[in-house]
Write an enzyme that holds these catalytic residues in place. Structure first.
Site, PDB file in Angstrom:
ATOM      1  N   ILE A 230      18.305  -6.081  24.955  1.00  0.00           N
ATOM      2  CA  ILE A 230      18.462  -7.144  26.419  1.00  0.00           C
ATOM      3  C   ILE A 230      17.525  -8.036  26.370  1.00  0.00           C
ATOM      4  O   ILE A 230      16.517  -8.319  25.985  1.00  0.00           O
ATOM      5  CB  ILE A 230      18.457  -5.980  27.801  1.00  0.00           C
TER       6      ILE A 230
ATOM      7  N   LYS B 286      12.481  -7.846  13.912  1.00  0.00           N
ATOM      8  CA  LYS B 286      13.974  -8.134  14.500  1.00  0.00           C
ATOM      9  C   LYS B 286      14.661  -7.586  15.904  1.00  0.00           C
ATOM     10  O   LYS B 286      14.839  -6.702  16.033  1.00  0.00           O
ATOM     11  CB  LYS B 286      14.545  -6.526  12.716  1.00  0.00           C
TER      12      LYS B 286
ATOM     13  N   THR C 257      20.026  -9.067   3.764  1.00  0.00           N
ATOM     14  CA  THR C 257      20.379 -10.282   1.825  1.00  0.00           C
ATOM     15  C   THR C 257      20.547  -8.357   1.833  1.00  0.00           C
ATOM     16  O   THR C 257      21.189  -9.161   0.068  1.00  0.00           O
ATOM     17  CB  THR C 257      18.607 -10.119   1.327  1.00  0.00           C
TER      18      THR C 257
END
Length: 235
Positions: A67, A63, A121
């Site tokens: 930048i 994940k 989730t």
């Protein structure tokens, strides 16, 4: 041979030894595997090599959110390591996602899927409100998924509840990766928006991430085989 099952087993272990032990109990023709932050932080890139040696295609679930140049470089390193899929946070914005997609396109023969994370989730509306987002999870997922597609992502991570909506709005070729998948009767755990494998595929999901229902089972391969059979695969 490429895996034909949509199931991705999350190897959420604190050590490489434990993850490899579980991987050896699985079948690379019946599932792919996911390497997340805990495992990658403790084991490093060598875990990718070891899982590849066992024949698995790998979803590198780190994940990335930084930048644009930093994230673009990171996804390229992942692709060069041969991972099947890598993800970034859609909340990093258009420039970050476009930089990542453009960088991968420049790699010769790149086959790595680039996926954006929308709303975790584990989050519900109260969580979003606390971070300044006055929207339901569904509304925010819809907004981020549309941004991800227009920024060149191959697809998004979303809950199964959003799959039908996103498939209809963004097209059936836009890849939907769904965590929080548990067989009927399983404990909900810390996922707040869950579905069974059959329900999720019917809703439009392409790939299903399953963790504890398989990895904590007495017979993981039996649970995996049954899940594939429920989906009409490998019966």
């Amino acid at each position: 041979m490429s895996c034909q099952s949509p199931i991705v087993v999350a190897l959420d272990y604190p050590t490489m030894a434990q993850s490899i032990e579980m991987a050896k109990r699985l079948d690379p023709e019946q599932c792919r595997v996911k390497v997340g932050k805990e495992l990658f932080t403790t084991a490093g890139p060598v875990i990718l090599d070891e899982l590849h040696k066992l024949g698995f295609e790998i979803f590198l679930d780190l994940k990335f959110h930084d930048i644009p140049n930093t994230v673009a470089n990171a996804v390229c390193v992942a692709a060069k390591a041969g991972v099947w899929m890598v993800n970034v946070h859609a909340s990093g914005g258009r420039r970050m996602m476009e930089a990542s997609a453009n960088a991968l396109q420049k790699l010769p023969d790149n086959k790595t899927l680039l996926i954006a994370v929308t709303v975790l989730t584990s989050m519900d509306q109260s969580d979003l409100i606390e971070i300044g987002i006055d929207a339901t999870p569904e509304q925010h997922v819809k907004r981020l998924a549309a941004l991800a597609k227009s920024s060149g992502m191959d697809g998004v991570v979303c809950s199964a509840q959003e799959s039908s909506m996103l498939s209809a709005e963004l097209g059936k070729d836009f890849v939907l990766v769904t965590p929080g998948i548990r067989p009927a009767g399983s404990d909900q755990g810390d996922q707040k928006r869950i579905m069974t494998p059959v329900e999720a595929m019917a809703a439009g999901s392409h790939y299903l991430v399953m963790g504890r229902p398989i990895t904590q089972a007495n017979d993981p391969i039996a649970v995996l085989t049954q899940a594939n059979a429920d989906l009409g695969l490998m019966a």
